[in-house]
Structures are given as C-alpha cells and as structure tokens.
Design a protein around this motif. Sequence first.
Motif, short mmCIF file in Angstrom:
data_model
loop_
_atom_site.label_atom_id
_atom_site.label_comp_id
_atom_site.label_asym_id
_atom_site.label_seq_id
_atom_site.Cartn_x
_atom_site.Cartn_y
_atom_site.Cartn_z
N GLY A 108 118.15 0.16 -30.30
CA GLY A 108 118.75 -1.17 -30.31
C GLY A 108 120.26 -1.11 -30.25
O GLY A 108 120.90 -1.89 -29.54
N ASN A 109 120.81 -0.17 -30.98
CA ASN A 109 122.26 -0.02 -30.98
C ASN A 109 122.79 0.40 -29.60
O ASN A 109 123.81 -0.12 -29.15
N GLN B 248 121.46 -0.22 -26.74
CA GLN B 248 121.33 -1.37 -25.86
C GLN B 248 122.44 -2.38 -26.10
O GLN B 248 123.09 -2.85 -25.17
N MET B 249 122.67 -2.69 -27.35
CA MET B 249 123.66 -3.68 -27.72
C MET B 249 125.06 -3.23 -27.32
O MET B 249 125.84 -3.98 -26.71
N MET B 250 125.39 -1.98 -27.66
CA MET B 250 126.74 -1.49 -27.40
C MET B 250 127.00 -1.39 -25.89
O MET B 250 128.10 -1.68 -25.43
N ASP C 61 123.99 -0.72 -41.22
CA ASP C 61 124.25 -0.01 -39.98
C ASP C 61 125.61 -0.45 -39.43
O ASP C 61 125.77 -1.58 -38.97
N ILE D 169 127.32 0.52 -36.85
CA ILE D 169 127.41 0.30 -35.41
C ILE D 169 126.87 -1.10 -35.06
O ILE D 169 127.47 -1.84 -34.31
N TYR D 170 125.76 -1.44 -35.70
CA TYR D 170 125.20 -2.77 -35.48
C TYR D 170 126.20 -3.85 -35.94
O TYR D 170 126.42 -4.84 -35.24
N LYS E 88 115.88 -6.51 -33.73
CA LYS E 88 117.03 -5.90 -33.04
C LYS E 88 116.58 -5.25 -31.74
O LYS E 88 115.46 -4.73 -31.68
N PRO E 89 117.40 -5.14 -30.73
CA PRO E 89 118.79 -5.60 -30.71
C PRO E 89 118.90 -7.12 -30.51
O PRO E 89 118.08 -7.70 -29.81
N VAL E 90 119.92 -7.69 -31.15
CA VAL E 90 120.15 -9.12 -31.01
C VAL E 90 120.86 -9.37 -29.68
O VAL E 90 121.80 -8.65 -29.32
#
Lengths: 418, 133
Positions: A219-220, A222-224, B13, B15-16, B116-118
């Motif tokens: 998820g991270n 993808q988001m980043m 988290d 990074i999140y 997640k991911p949002v």
Amino acid sequence: MNKVANTYAMEKRYFHKDGRVIWVLLTVAIVWNTDETPLYFISQLKDITERKKNADRLHKERQRLNNVIESTQIGTWEWNIITGKRTNDERCYTMLGYNKSELEPHQLSDIYKGIHPEDEPKAQALMDECLSGETDLYHSEYRMKAKDGSWVWMESHGKVIRWSEDGKPMVMLGTRQDITKRKLVEVERLKTMEIISDQNKRLINFAHIVSHNLRSHAGNFQMMLELYKLENDEDEKKHMIDLLMQNAENLTETIANLNEVVSFQFDNNKQTKLIKLDEQIRKTIVNIQALVEQENASFSIFVDPDLHVNYNPAYLESILLNFFTNAVKYKHPNRLPEVIVSAFVEDGHTIIEIKDNGIGIDLELHGNKLFGMYKTFHNHADARGIGLFITKNQVEAMGGTIKVFSEVGVGTTFKIFI
Amino acid sequence: MKTIDLACVIDDDKIYSFGIKKLMSITNFCKEVISFVNGKEALDYLVPLVDDPQALPDVILLDLNMPIIDGWQFLDEFVQYKLAKEVTIYIVSSSIDVADYDKAASYSVISNFYVKPVRTADLHEMMADFGRN
C-alpha cells in the motif's frame, strides 16, 4: 407320630387324572386322642401349580437380571432417604478395590463419602435436583477414591422410586459404573483437540500477519508512487525516493521475519538433547555480555548445577536469549536492571523462572496481545514485536507453557514450564 | 456544504502518515492536520480537550494495528467521554480480515472502514460524507 411336630407342610408333585403334573401344597395336622395316642390326620391339599410357575418365572427373571448386571459390570445401590441407610451391592465395592465382606458396617458407608472434592458440588447439585423432583432421573459423573488411593471415575444413575404423600422422596434406586477408561480417552481427545485448534489458530494468525504486513508495504509503495507522479518539487521528490527506499527495506525485514517464523512453525525437527540448564543459562548471559555491560545489568542465578533438561538445544538457547534480552532491554528508567533466574522441579516438570525489576507490562491492557506477532507495548526503538511470539511458539512446540506475572513499574516474572 | 477544519491521523506507519498528509493537501481535505504514532499519544492529547469544540478534530483517520494502545483500545477509551462536538471516525487499515470488518460494524462511532492504500477518491468520499452530515 413321635410328637416332634403336630403339623407338617410340604410341596410336592402329583399326577393329575389327565396326566399333567401339578404342584400341591400338602398340609397335615395330627389329632390326638385323650390318652395321647394319635387319632387321625387332617390333610389339606391345595393346588399351587400357578404359584409355583410364577415363583419359577420370578426366579428366572431375577437370574436374567443378575446376568445382565453381571455382564455390564454395573453396581447397584439403594438408598432409604428416611432412615439414611444405603445398600450397595458387592460390585460397588469391588470397583473401588474393596472386598465387601472384609469391611465393617461403618466403613461401608464411609467409602461412599470419598467423592473427589472437585466433583462433589456438581454431584450434590444434581442429586438435589432429583430429590426435589426437578429432574426425574439422576445422572452424574464423579471421581471416587479407591482403596489404593487412586481416583476412579464413576457414572451414577438413579431414580426416586417412592415418594411420601406430601411429596418427599423416600427411597432411591440406582446404578454405578466404573468409566475411568472412557474418561481417560475423553481427556486425551480433548487434549488433541486443543492442540489442533491451537495450531489452527496459529495458522490463521500467521496468514493474517502475512497478508497484513505485506499489504501495508504494498500500500505504501502504491501511495508514494502515485504521489511522486503528482509532485513537481524536486526536493520533495527526493524525500519521497528516500521513503520508498525505507519502505523497501521494511518489506525485506518483514519477509525475513516471516521466514524465521515459518522455519520453526513447520519445522518437525524437534530433536532433543540432555542439557545442563545452569551451564546453558550462564552461556546465554555471556552471549549478551555487551548489552549487560552497557546497561550495567546484574544476573543472579539459582539453579542446581546438576539439573538437566531434555530439550531442543537451539530452542532453549533462543528462549533464554529472548527472555534475558527483554529483562535487560525493558528496564526501569530509575534503576539498574536486576534479573533473577531460578529453576526448580514441580510435579515432575522443570520450571524456569525469570524475574526482572523492569518497567513491567499492563497485563490487563496487553495480556491477550503479549505473545502476538508484531505487538509491541513500549516506545522502545528496538521493539520488533517478534521475540515473544517466537519464544511462545518454541515453548509450545516442545509441549510446554509460559505464564507471566507483571506489575507496571515493579517488574515482570516469566515462568517457563518445560 | 460543511468543510473539515481539523483532521487527525493516528497511525504508527511513518511512510503512510507522510503520504496521507500529502494526499490531504492535494485534495484540500482539511485546513489543518495533527498526527499521532499510536493510540496512547492520541489519547494523551485528545482527552484533555473533550470539552473544547474548537480543539477537537472534525475527522479522525484511525489505524488498527499499533503499538502500546491499538485502534480498538483507543476507541474503547475515547467513546467513554462526552465530546463537545461530533467527531467522525474512519478506520484506515491494511487489514483485510473479516473479523476486523465485523468488529468495526459493531462500533456505532465508526463511520466507515477504508483499506489501505487510501486513494484521492476515498478522501473525496469522506469530504462529501462529512458535508452532508
């Protein structure tokens, strides 16, 4: 005729006119003359064939019942509730290793007071329900002490067979059976069920951990990456690359951790060796010497030098290492870490106790998560949330358990039941 | 339409947290964001403010799996207080465990559950949701 008796009676068979054999009760009385010589007999003949047949049937029926009881190895009992008299048959005593004829009357009733204290309240409650008429049949299972001191599992059935006019129980009848074998199998089955459901729980937990931990990194990424595409500022972009790299590192570490867990969760190689516990404890402390010196920690060891445990050496080392490291790492900020390690044998089980004076854990808050994977409870930079998880699994894989006692601000004691 | 003044992110988290704040500023999600790395830090900050409608956040984005005090424990504690204004709480978690969804459904204070991911669309949905209420 010799004046021994004035009358006599006997049952004998006669031939009937039609050829049948009939049973007859013959009663004879003698009538005496005044000079005491016999005058005549008065004889009375009564056809008792029917009665004889009935008695015979009853006798056979009783025999059949006895055979049934004999073949089922059931003991029977009768209880006169009004007088308190209890009548148990022979088997009720042989089940417990007694010979009825060798017992005094008062011992006969005493033996049946020996219900296991853990089972007594329930058996009593079931009996009360039956005596009050709430339940029609009494049925309960309990342990009784045998002559040799061992516990025998009994199954008892009963029924009140006579009630007084005002509804009070008067007489109760019932049976008793030794069900020890069945009970032992039951206990074994429950144990197996527990192991299976525990393994199942661990598998679900593991699957959940895998999906959760891998998902959060994915998820991270993808988001980043999406944010990176939208970003124009070069400095910010550079920062994002750093974060992406950090995320990649975290992912690698997660996979390494999961691999570590998998390697023992499904490891069937639980070879054991006889290990000198005291020696292993001292060796482990030497292994963490750097940490011990850095924190000025002190270890006191109270272990019999001759105490050996039969254990997987790699597991024992890992378990001790984990507890010792935790005991030092989670020290109280206002005092130097002091750790007391002791071992003793209780009921044939070796118990290792590790007591620290650290910050302690709020068990009410964290108790159910303490041994979970990736659960951490302190703001400690080194907390990985994996140590206790692995330790618990190793102890359980060897058939043991861990108990924990802790008070926030005072310290924590772990007891490992080998 | 009502808009969000103050949003609160509770997640361990880092990074999140960086990403969600970035996404919030891109979507004009709110005027201001505060963030905490676990439930305990959030409670330490929020509990003294329960009577202050100005200081309380309008929206909380809450993670579930966190050290010290996790998302569930945060909720159990936070719902004990009578809040000076309505605070909309969203769960934002990596969890795809049905047990977590079921548990979330049993908390009336939770408005929705985001996995997640949002995405930008998720934040737009929260904003629209908030505006309607």
